[in-house]
Design a protein around this motif. Structure first.
Motif, PDB file in Angstrom:
ATOM      1  N   LEU A 228      41.999 -80.911  74.488  1.00 27.15           N
ATOM      2  CA  LEU A 228      43.446 -80.939  74.319  1.00 27.15           C
ATOM      3  C   LEU A 228      44.058 -81.549  75.568  1.00 27.15           C
ATOM      4  O   LEU A 228      43.755 -81.113  76.684  1.00 27.15           O
ATOM      5  CB  LEU A 228      43.999 -79.529  74.117  1.00 27.15           C
ATOM      6  N   LYS A 229      44.919 -82.534  75.412  1.00 22.51           N
ATOM      7  CA  LYS A 229      45.519 -83.179  76.584  1.00 22.51           C
ATOM      8  C   LYS A 229      46.949 -83.607  76.283  1.00 22.51           C
ATOM      9  O   LYS A 229      47.247 -84.145  75.217  1.00 22.51           O
ATOM     10  CB  LYS A 229      44.716 -84.403  77.014  1.00 22.51           C
ATOM     11  N   PHE A 230      47.823 -83.376  77.276  1.00 21.27           N
ATOM     12  CA  PHE A 230      49.213 -83.803  77.210  1.00 21.27           C
ATOM     13  C   PHE A 230      49.376 -85.109  77.981  1.00 21.27           C
ATOM     14  O   PHE A 230      48.847 -85.263  79.076  1.00 21.27           O
ATOM     15  CB  PHE A 230      50.129 -82.738  77.818  1.00 21.27           C
ATOM     16  N   TYR A 231      50.118 -86.064  77.383  1.00 21.04           N
ATOM     17  CA  TYR A 231      50.337 -87.355  78.024  1.00 21.04           C
ATOM     18  C   TYR A 231      51.824 -87.600  78.233  1.00 21.04           C
ATOM     19  O   TYR A 231      52.655 -87.243  77.394  1.00 21.04           O
ATOM     20  CB  TYR A 231      49.802 -88.491  77.149  1.00 21.04           C
ATOM     21  N   ASN A 232      52.128 -88.259  79.331  1.00 22.02           N
ATOM     22  CA  ASN A 232      53.471 -88.719  79.635  1.00 22.02           C
ATOM     23  C   ASN A 232      53.329 -90.165  80.093  1.00 22.02           C
ATOM     24  O   ASN A 232      53.051 -90.428  81.264  1.00 22.02           O
ATOM     25  CB  ASN A 232      54.097 -87.845  80.725  1.00 22.02           C
ATOM     26  N   ASN A 233      53.476 -91.103  79.168  1.00 25.87           N
ATOM     27  CA  ASN A 233      53.211 -92.511  79.474  1.00 25.87           C
ATOM     28  C   ASN A 233      54.409 -93.390  79.172  1.00 25.87           C
ATOM     29  O   ASN A 233      55.182 -93.131  78.252  1.00 25.87           O
ATOM     30  CB  ASN A 233      52.026 -93.030  78.656  1.00 25.87           C
ATOM     31  N   LYS A 234      54.554 -94.451  79.956  1.00 27.67           N
ATOM     32  CA  LYS A 234      55.544 -95.475  79.665  1.00 27.67           C
ATOM     33  C   LYS A 234      55.157 -96.203  78.384  1.00 27.67           C
ATOM     34  O   LYS A 234      54.003 -96.585  78.200  1.00 27.67           O
ATOM     35  CB  LYS A 234      55.623 -96.478  80.817  1.00 27.67           C
ATOM     36  N   LYS A 235      56.143 -96.432  77.528  1.00 26.38           N
ATOM     37  CA  LYS A 235      55.840 -97.120  76.278  1.00 26.38           C
ATOM     38  C   LYS A 235      55.264 -98.511  76.536  1.00 26.38           C
ATOM     39  O   LYS A 235      54.325 -98.948  75.853  1.00 26.38           O
ATOM     40  CB  LYS A 235      57.094 -97.231  75.408  1.00 26.38           C
ATOM     41  N   ASN A 262      62.207 -91.572  75.288  1.00 27.20           N
ATOM     42  CA  ASN A 262      63.330 -91.003  76.023  1.00 27.20           C
ATOM     43  C   ASN A 262      64.030 -92.078  76.850  1.00 27.20           C
ATOM     44  O   ASN A 262      63.622 -93.239  76.877  1.00 27.20           O
ATOM     45  CB  ASN A 262      62.884 -89.807  76.875  1.00 27.20           C
ATOM     46  N   ASN A 263      65.090 -91.678  77.547  1.00 29.33           N
ATOM     47  CA  ASN A 263      65.900 -92.666  78.263  1.00 29.33           C
ATOM     48  C   ASN A 263      65.219 -93.226  79.506  1.00 29.33           C
ATOM     49  O   ASN A 263      65.751 -94.125  80.158  1.00 29.33           O
ATOM     50  CB  ASN A 263      67.277 -92.075  78.624  1.00 29.33           C
ATOM     51  N   LYS A 264      64.054 -92.719  79.848  1.00 28.67           N
ATOM     52  CA  LYS A 264      63.267 -93.273  80.952  1.00 28.67           C
ATOM     53  C   LYS A 264      62.179 -94.224  80.460  1.00 28.67           C
ATOM     54  O   LYS A 264      61.383 -94.736  81.249  1.00 28.67           O
ATOM     55  CB  LYS A 264      62.626 -92.136  81.759  1.00 28.67           C
ATOM     56  N   GLY A 265      62.143 -94.437  79.150  1.00 31.39           N
ATOM     57  CA  GLY A 265      61.139 -95.332  78.589  1.00 31.39           C
ATOM     58  C   GLY A 265      59.784 -94.684  78.400  1.00 31.39           C
ATOM     59  O   GLY A 265      58.779 -95.377  78.208  1.00 31.39           O
ATOM     60  N   ASN A 266      59.747 -93.335  78.437  1.00 28.36           N
ATOM     61  CA  ASN A 266      58.490 -92.601  78.306  1.00 28.36           C
ATOM     62  C   ASN A 266      58.333 -92.009  76.914  1.00 28.36           C
ATOM     63  O   ASN A 266      59.323 -91.711  76.233  1.00 28.36           O
ATOM     64  CB  ASN A 266      58.420 -91.457  79.327  1.00 28.36           C
ATOM     65  N   ILE A 267      57.085 -91.815  76.535  1.00 30.68           N
ATOM     66  CA  ILE A 267      56.756 -91.082  75.317  1.00 30.68           C
ATOM     67  C   ILE A 267      55.792 -89.967  75.688  1.00 30.68           C
ATOM     68  O   ILE A 267      54.791 -90.198  76.367  1.00 30.68           O
ATOM     69  CB  ILE A 267      56.113 -92.008  74.258  1.00 30.68           C
ATOM     70  N   TYR A 268      56.107 -88.741  75.254  1.00 24.56           N
ATOM     71  CA  TYR A 268      55.224 -87.599  75.475  1.00 24.56           C
ATOM     72  C   TYR A 268      54.419 -87.373  74.202  1.00 24.56           C
ATOM     73  O   TYR A 268      54.974 -87.389  73.103  1.00 24.56           O
ATOM     74  CB  TYR A 268      56.024 -86.330  75.778  1.00 24.56           C
ATOM     75  N   TYR A 269      53.136 -87.138  74.360  1.00 21.44           N
ATOM     76  CA  TYR A 269      52.336 -86.852  73.171  1.00 21.44           C
ATOM     77  C   TYR A 269      51.126 -85.995  73.513  1.00 21.44           C
ATOM     78  O   TYR A 269      50.688 -85.918  74.661  1.00 21.44           O
ATOM     79  CB  TYR A 269      51.911 -88.136  72.448  1.00 21.44           C
ATOM     80  N   LEU A 270      50.609 -85.341  72.486  1.00 24.31           N
ATOM     81  CA  LEU A 270      49.451 -84.456  72.599  1.00 24.31           C
ATOM     82  C   LEU A 270      48.261 -85.110  71.915  1.00 24.31           C
ATOM     83  O   LEU A 270      48.402 -85.679  70.826  1.00 24.31           O
ATOM     84  CB  LEU A 270      49.748 -83.111  71.929  1.00 24.31           C
ATOM     85  N   GLU A 271      47.098 -85.025  72.553  1.00 26.11           N
ATOM     86  CA  GLU A 271      45.854 -85.446  71.917  1.00 26.11           C
ATOM     87  C   GLU A 271      45.005 -84.217  71.615  1.00 26.11           C
ATOM     88  O   GLU A 271      44.832 -83.346  72.461  1.00 26.11           O
ATOM     89  CB  GLU A 271      45.058 -86.396  72.806  1.00 26.11           C
ATOM     90  N   ILE A 272      44.486 -84.156  70.394  1.00 29.77           N
ATOM     91  CA  ILE A 272      43.499 -83.154  70.007  1.00 29.77           C
ATOM     92  C   ILE A 272      42.250 -83.925  69.616  1.00 29.77           C
ATOM     93  O   ILE A 272      42.276 -84.712  68.666  1.00 29.77           O
ATOM     94  CB  ILE A 272      43.970 -82.308  68.815  1.00 29.77           C
ATOM     95  N   MET A 273      41.169 -83.731  70.355  1.00 30.93           N
ATOM     96  CA  MET A 273      39.938 -84.465  70.066  1.00 30.93           C
ATOM     97  C   MET A 273      38.794 -83.481  69.834  1.00 30.93           C
ATOM     98  O   MET A 273      38.614 -82.541  70.604  1.00 30.93           O
ATOM     99  CB  MET A 273      39.600 -85.413  71.220  1.00 30.93           C
ATOM    100  N   VAL A 274      38.050 -83.699  68.746  1.00 31.63           N
ATOM    101  CA  VAL A 274      36.865 -82.902  68.446  1.00 31.63           C
ATOM    102  C   VAL A 274      35.674 -83.858  68.403  1.00 31.63           C
ATOM    103  O   VAL A 274      35.761 -84.926  67.802  1.00 31.63           O
ATOM    104  CB  VAL A 274      37.016 -82.156  67.107  1.00 31.63           C
ATOM    105  N   PHE A 275      34.597 -83.489  69.070  1.00 32.66           N
ATOM    106  CA  PHE A 275      33.462 -84.402  69.170  1.00 32.66           C
ATOM    107  C   PHE A 275      32.140 -83.662  69.009  1.00 32.66           C
ATOM    108  O   PHE A 275      32.058 -82.442  69.200  1.00 32.66           O
ATOM    109  CB  PHE A 275      33.474 -85.111  70.536  1.00 32.66           C
ATOM    110  N   ASP A 276      31.119 -84.401  68.623  1.00 29.35           N
ATOM    111  CA  ASP A 276      29.756 -83.870  68.619  1.00 29.35           C
ATOM    112  C   ASP A 276      28.788 -85.031  68.773  1.00 29.35           C
ATOM    113  O   ASP A 276      29.153 -86.192  68.587  1.00 29.35           O
ATOM    114  CB  ASP A 276      29.462 -83.077  67.340  1.00 29.35           C
ATOM    115  N   SER A 277      27.551 -84.720  69.111  1.00 33.01           N
ATOM    116  CA  SER A 277      26.522 -85.744  69.322  1.00 33.01           C
ATOM    117  C   SER A 277      25.544 -85.794  68.153  1.00 33.01           C
ATOM    118  O   SER A 277      24.403 -86.215  68.302  1.00 33.01           O
ATOM    119  CB  SER A 277      25.758 -85.465  70.630  1.00 33.01           C
TER     120      SER A 277
END
Length: 395
Positions: A228-235, A262-277
């Motif tokens: 689980l990871k939160f991102y705050n990135n410029k579009k 948002n007004n700073k040109g950022n987008i906040y988003y959540l990643e949910i990743m499930v993995f296996d080998s």
């Protein structure tokens, strides 16, 4: 000897280019050394999945015999290193089979051991990790008390207490992952139970089909997990990174921009990743070729299609259908397995229930825009499912 260097500046496109080059040109008779950085400068959506996919696939084809760190190994650098989400699953995957050296080729496995144990303790006790992220990783080739996260599994099998897993995921999200902006925690309260249920369902699936091959024989080495990871990135940075990929289109949609930019040109988003080998969806569920590969993937996205026969009390078999419904009109899902990388843009292609006998009605697109046409040499090991949930802007 073949050396594979992962740079600090690694990106999705660099990993794909590296994977294609390595798998096409590698000398099957030589030793393989993977050189790891002290950190990755800029995580983006599905980057960890791409890096794990490269490592797991390569190790299945030609085992990685050595991990080399291009920096001095001491307590300070190790503390920083284990703040990186890629390090624990990769080191654990190769722990029993590879050597580990520093820039001077000195054995550092003894130094790594303490930090491996500490990181496992933090995961197992659901303690805070560095940054707005959390990872839970099961290691099947370790002993149960050193490899299995008790929230998800124990010596008796999978933890079938969905309520407990949902409560723990809620606490992880609210206390560790979504601490950057209070508006995000308020918004996600309405769906946090569903996200916990997704983690429960998909973790259960990896327990049922990610540990063994198509004949039911245990795979070793074997890792499985949730990230689980939160991102705050410029579009502008997001669209540059994913130029000419489906995510460029996704982040340029007017609906997404109006909702999340948002007004700073950022987008906040959540990643949910499930993995296996494991062996992947196609080999595991193909039922001796009675279905096409793409139909197998589609069946995994429909209710009641992925429950395995096991000793679990619940057999909900929700597959990924529940996820599509939750993400409807908002999110994005990407699945990599076998020779395929598919996606669904839930803003452009909204969710609707699908009849199992009308698989043609279920929309899946080819990430590589190649009409699902691949060479056998492009087959990957493991399965990687990445979900993107964008938050409303907080202007």
């Amino acid at each position: 000897m073949t050396e594979i260097k992962i740079p600090k500046s690694v990106t999705h496109s660099k990993i794909k280019s590296l994977q294609k080059s390595i798998l096409s040109n590698i000398d099957n008779s030589g030793e393989v050394t993977m050189i790891l950085p002290s950190e990755i400068n800029n995580y983006k959506f599905s980057l960890l999945a791409d890096l794990l996919q490269l490592t797991i696939t390569l190790n299945k084809k030609i085992p990685i015999s050595k991990i080399k760190f291009e920096f001095e190994i001491n307590d300070k650098t190790l503390e920083s290193l284990y703040g990186q989400e890629f390090i624990y699953p990769i080191i654990s995957l190769l722990w029993n089979t590879a050597s580990f050296v520093d820039l001077n080729n000195e054995n550092v496995k003894g130094k790594l051991r303490e930090f491996q144990n500490t990181f496992f303790f933090k995961m197992n006790s659901l303690s805070r990790l560095k940054g707005n992220k959390f990872i839970l990783t099961n290691i099947d080739h370790f002993s149960n008390n050193k490899g299995l996260i008790k929230l998800l599994e124990n010596s008796n099998g999978f933890n079938d207490n969905e309520e407990q897993i949902i409560d723990s995921v809620r606490n992880i999200l609210m206390n560790y992952v979504l601490t950057f902006n209070k508006n995000n925690t308020e918004e996600i309260k309405n769906i946090v139970d569903d996200i916990g249920a997704i983690v429960y369902e998909l973790s259960k699936n990896t327990y049922e089909w990610g540990k063994t091959d198509s004949l039911g024989i245990p795979i070793s080495p074997s890792i499985r997990g949730v990230y689980l990871k939160f991102y705050n990135n410029k579009k502008e940075n997001i669209t540059k990174e994913y130029h000419k990929t489906p995510l460029e289109e996704y982040f340029n949609q007017n609906t997404l921009i109006e909702r999340s930019l948002n007004n700073k040109g950022n987008i906040y988003y959540l990643e949910i990743m499930v993995f296996d080998s494991g062996v992947g969806f196609i080999e595991k569920f193909n039922n001796k070729g009675k279905l096409s590969d793409i139909d197998v993937l589609k069946r995994c996205l429909i209710k009641n299609q992925t429950s395995a026969i096991s000793n679990l009390k619940s057999k909900k078999g929700l597959g990924l259908d529940r996820i599509l419904n939750i993400l409807n009109k908002t999110g994005f899902i990407k699945i990599s397995t076998d020779k395929y990388c598919v996606y669904r843009n839930l803003i452009k292609d909204e969710y609707k229930p699908i009849d199992i006998n009308k698989l043609e009605d279920l929309k899946l697109e080819d990430w590589n825009k190649n009409n699902f046409s691949f060479n056998e040499s492009e087959k990957i090991s493991g399965s990687y499912l990445s979900i993107l949930y964008p938050f409303k802007n907080s202007n």
